[in-house]
Design a protein around this motif. Structure first.
Motif, PDB file in Angstrom:
ATOM      1  N   ALA A   1      -1.835  -2.412  -4.114  1.00 47.34           N
ATOM      2  CA  ALA A   1      -3.108  -2.748  -3.527  1.00 47.34           C
ATOM      3  C   ALA A   1      -4.125  -1.695  -3.255  1.00 47.34           C
ATOM      4  O   ALA A   1      -5.239  -1.401  -3.212  1.00 47.34           O
ATOM      5  CB  ALA A   1      -2.981  -3.893  -2.426  1.00 47.34           C
ATOM      6  N   ARG A   2      -3.277  -0.701  -2.734  1.00 47.19           N
ATOM      7  CA  ARG A   2      -3.848   0.722  -2.175  1.00 47.19           C
ATOM      8  C   ARG A   2      -2.901   1.787  -2.561  1.00 47.19           C
ATOM      9  O   ARG A   2      -1.686   1.660  -2.507  1.00 47.19           O
ATOM     10  CB  ARG A   2      -4.010   0.683  -0.908  1.00 47.19           C
TER      11      ARG A   2
ATOM     12  N   ALA B   1       0.894  -1.141   0.031  1.00 48.69           N
ATOM     13  CA  ALA B   1      -0.013   0.124  -0.180  1.00 48.69           C
ATOM     14  C   ALA B   1       0.858   1.197  -0.024  1.00 48.69           C
ATOM     15  O   ALA B   1       1.892   1.338   0.738  1.00 48.69           O
ATOM     16  CB  ALA B   1      -0.882  -0.059   1.168  1.00 48.69           C
ATOM     17  N   VAL B   2       0.503   2.070  -0.951  1.00 51.48           N
ATOM     18  CA  VAL B   2       1.427   3.189  -1.139  1.00 51.48           C
ATOM     19  C   VAL B   2       0.952   4.682  -0.768  1.00 51.48           C
ATOM     20  O   VAL B   2      -0.264   4.802  -1.280  1.00 51.48           O
ATOM     21  CB  VAL B   2       2.106   3.286  -2.555  1.00 51.48           C
ATOM     22  N   GLY B   3       1.447   5.439   0.287  1.00 57.73           N
ATOM     23  CA  GLY B   3       0.869   7.040   0.224  1.00 57.73           C
ATOM     24  C   GLY B   3       1.906   7.770  -0.554  1.00 57.73           C
ATOM     25  O   GLY B   3       3.160   7.638  -0.175  1.00 57.73           O
ATOM     26  N   ALA B   4       1.688   8.549  -1.455  1.00 53.12           N
ATOM     27  CA  ALA B   4       2.560   9.290  -2.156  1.00 53.12           C
ATOM     28  C   ALA B   4       2.046  10.872  -2.073  1.00 53.12           C
ATOM     29  O   ALA B   4       0.957  11.236  -2.175  1.00 53.12           O
ATOM     30  CB  ALA B   4       2.330   8.862  -3.769  1.00 53.12           C
TER      31      ALA B   4
ATOM     32  N   GLU C   1      -9.496  -1.319   7.245  1.00 56.36           N
ATOM     33  CA  GLU C   1      -9.426  -2.653   8.241  1.00 56.36           C
ATOM     34  C   GLU C   1     -10.333  -2.740   9.350  1.00 56.36           C
ATOM     35  O   GLU C   1     -10.987  -3.735   9.682  1.00 56.36           O
ATOM     36  CB  GLU C   1      -8.167  -3.189   8.711  1.00 56.36           C
ATOM     37  N   LEU C   2     -10.612  -1.547   9.831  1.00 58.28           N
ATOM     38  CA  LEU C   2     -11.757  -1.517  10.911  1.00 58.28           C
ATOM     39  C   LEU C   2     -13.091  -1.256  10.370  1.00 58.28           C
ATOM     40  O   LEU C   2     -13.933  -1.662  11.004  1.00 58.28           O
ATOM     41  CB  LEU C   2     -11.441  -0.084  11.848  1.00 58.28           C
ATOM     42  N   HIS C   3     -12.991  -0.750   9.279  1.00 59.21           N
ATOM     43  CA  HIS C   3     -14.549  -0.306   8.650  1.00 59.21           C
ATOM     44  C   HIS C   3     -14.557  -0.701   7.111  1.00 59.21           C
ATOM     45  O   HIS C   3     -14.504   0.135   6.286  1.00 59.21           O
ATOM     46  CB  HIS C   3     -14.949   1.082   8.792  1.00 59.21           C
ATOM     47  N   PRO C   4     -14.426  -2.111   6.863  1.00 61.44           N
ATOM     48  CA  PRO C   4     -14.514  -2.523   5.665  1.00 61.44           C
ATOM     49  C   PRO C   4     -15.572  -2.152   4.737  1.00 61.44           C
ATOM     50  O   PRO C   4     -16.745  -2.235   5.622  1.00 61.44           O
ATOM     51  CB  PRO C   4     -14.095  -4.120   5.814  1.00 61.44           C
ATOM     52  N   ALA C   5     -15.436  -2.064   3.549  1.00 63.61           N
ATOM     53  CA  ALA C   5     -16.618  -1.810   2.716  1.00 63.61           C
ATOM     54  C   ALA C   5     -17.647  -2.995   2.735  1.00 63.61           C
ATOM     55  O   ALA C   5     -17.446  -4.014   2.774  1.00 63.61           O
ATOM     56  CB  ALA C   5     -16.297  -1.105   1.279  1.00 63.61           C
TER      57      ALA C   5
ATOM     58  N   ILE D   1      -0.754   6.925   4.832  1.00 60.23           N
ATOM     59  CA  ILE D   1      -1.097   5.518   4.140  1.00 60.23           C
ATOM     60  C   ILE D   1      -1.428   4.447   5.345  1.00 60.23           C
ATOM     61  O   ILE D   1      -2.469   3.624   5.269  1.00 60.23           O
ATOM     62  CB  ILE D   1      -0.141   4.671   3.054  1.00 60.23           C
ATOM     63  N   ARG D   2      -0.633   4.565   6.453  1.00 66.10           N
ATOM     64  CA  ARG D   2      -1.077   3.704   7.524  1.00 66.10           C
ATOM     65  C   ARG D   2      -2.495   3.943   8.015  1.00 66.10           C
ATOM     66  O   ARG D   2      -3.225   2.895   8.689  1.00 66.10           O
ATOM     67  CB  ARG D   2      -0.133   3.863   8.640  1.00 66.10           C
ATOM     68  N   ARG D   3      -2.677   5.274   8.169  1.00 71.72           N
ATOM     69  CA  ARG D   3      -4.154   5.590   8.636  1.00 71.72           C
ATOM     70  C   ARG D   3      -4.971   5.122   7.859  1.00 71.72           C
ATOM     71  O   ARG D   3      -6.305   4.396   8.163  1.00 71.72           O
ATOM     72  CB  ARG D   3      -3.997   7.169   8.954  1.00 71.72           C
ATOM     73  N   LEU D   4      -5.124   5.295   6.472  1.00 68.31           N
ATOM     74  CA  LEU D   4      -5.839   4.740   5.522  1.00 68.31           C
ATOM     75  C   LEU D   4      -6.255   3.482   5.652  1.00 68.31           C
ATOM     76  O   LEU D   4      -7.293   2.588   5.644  1.00 68.31           O
ATOM     77  CB  LEU D   4      -5.652   5.312   3.945  1.00 68.31           C
ATOM     78  N   VAL D   5      -5.052   2.572   5.527  1.00 69.91           N
ATOM     79  CA  VAL D   5      -5.431   1.011   5.606  1.00 69.91           C
ATOM     80  C   VAL D   5      -5.929   0.905   7.075  1.00 69.91           C
ATOM     81  O   VAL D   5      -6.801  -0.165   7.053  1.00 69.91           O
ATOM     82  CB  VAL D   5      -3.921   0.507   5.463  1.00 69.91           C
ATOM     83  N   ASP D   6      -5.432   1.365   8.115  1.00 68.52           N
ATOM     84  CA  ASP D   6      -5.949   0.902   9.324  1.00 68.52           C
ATOM     85  C   ASP D   6      -7.692   1.377   9.629  1.00 68.52           C
ATOM     86  O   ASP D   6      -8.331   0.281   9.904  1.00 68.52           O
ATOM     87  CB  ASP D   6      -5.326   1.563  10.486  1.00 68.52           C
ATOM     88  N   GLN D   7      -8.000   2.509   8.866  1.00 72.11           N
ATOM     89  CA  GLN D   7      -9.366   2.812   8.710  1.00 72.11           C
ATOM     90  C   GLN D   7     -10.351   1.726   7.795  1.00 72.11           C
ATOM     91  O   GLN D   7     -11.152   1.286   8.434  1.00 72.11           O
ATOM     92  CB  GLN D   7      -9.678   3.868   8.263  1.00 72.11           C
TER      93      GLN D   7
END
Length: 294
Positions: A94-95, A69-72, A290-294, A282-288
């Motif tokens: 993946a992200r 997963a990449v945050g740019a 995983e906590l709130h999957p679509a 990107i860590r914040r987005l991935v964590d969110q």
């Protein structure tokens, strides 16, 4: 996803920080400029090279991009069409989250807390994260129409000084002679250099402005205008002057001691840099997710 990657891409270089899922940095990579204004395909080449360098630094084989997963944070993302084109060219991650390099710099500088930054390197921009979570940006309109007070802006105006000297409109001082050493000292040579030069090339002339300040009034004049431009940006993003202010970038750090006393009183050292901010994003987005999957 096994790997998180934070990318800081600007007009001078691209840095990639590689981390595991716990966010601990295990590798760093470096590549050439990836500002989107220099071309989307060219930007992706440098981003991929920096990421591969980070895996090499970590002594890890490059995995399938689907495990990453990449945050740019990239220069030029504020141009929505460039941002969309960059994201559409995702090479398989993946992200992929693309933000302005100023926002990731802001996250890194203040550890994700409210604050303001004025950044001046190859380009310039100001951004603020307010206590209510809202954001605001000033400057950052891009070279050559904006980016006042930046390295490229200083270099562009240094070339104009040299052009005036060639014309005989002013005497050739130390700054003009430094430009002549790079661009040539006659009309045809300077014209040919300008025809090929971009933001990065102009920014390479910025050190000459600082180095000739004491002996050339033209250089001192340019630096005075650069300071005024950064002060205007700082006032625009936080008119009340209540938030901590970090001044970032190679040019910004040199000009920070010259800012008005009221601004200097609010200055704080950046907690970290834009690559760290991109990794935190990107860590914040991935964590969110995983906590709130679509």
């Amino acid at each position: 996803m096994d790997f998180l990657i934070g990318v800081d891409g600007g007009g001078t270089a691209t840095r990639a920080w590689l981390a595991g899922r716990d966010g601990a940095v295990i590798g760093r990579g470096l590549a050439g400029p990836s500002a989107l204004g220099q071309g989307i395909a060219a930007a992706w080449i440098q981003v991929e090279q920096a990421i591969r360098g980070a895996f090499q630094d970590a002594r890890l084989a490059v995995p399938s991009w689907r495990r990453c997963a990449v945050g740019a944070g990239l220069s030029g993302v504020s141009n929505r069409s460039w941002r969309d084109a960059f994201v559409e060219r995702n090479i398989g991650f993946a992200r992929l989250a693309a933000e302005t390099d100023s926002f990731t710099m802001l996250l890194g500088a203040h550890g994700g807390r409210p604050g303001a930054i004025v950044a001046a390197g190859t380009g310039s921009i100001g951004e603020v994260l307010r206590p209510d979570g809202s954001r605001f940006t000033a400057g950052g309109w891009g070279f050559p129409v904006g980016d006042e007070g930046s390295g490229a802006w200083l270099g562009l105006h240094a070339v104009r000084v040299a052009q005036c000297a060639i014309d005989g409109r002013i005497a050739a001082g130390a700054l003009a002679r430094r430009v002549f050493a790079v661009c040539g000292s006659d009309r045809d040579s300077v014209q040919a250099w300008c025809d090929q030069a971009g933001q990065f090339a102009y920014a390479q002339l910025a050190p000459a402005v600082f180095e000739t300040e004491q002996t050339d009034p033209s250089a001192a004049h340019l630096l005075g205008h650069a300071v005024a431009a950064l002060e205007t940006i700082a006032s625009a993003i936080d008119p009340d002057g209540v938030l901590p202010l970090a001044v970032c970038g190679s040019v910004g750090r040199q000009l920070a001691p010259r800012l008005a006393p009221a601004l200097r009183a609010r200055l704080v050292e950046p907690a970290d840099g834009p690559a760290a901010g991109a990794l935190a994003l990107i860590r914040r987005l991935v964590d969110q997710e995983e906590l709130h999957p679509a």
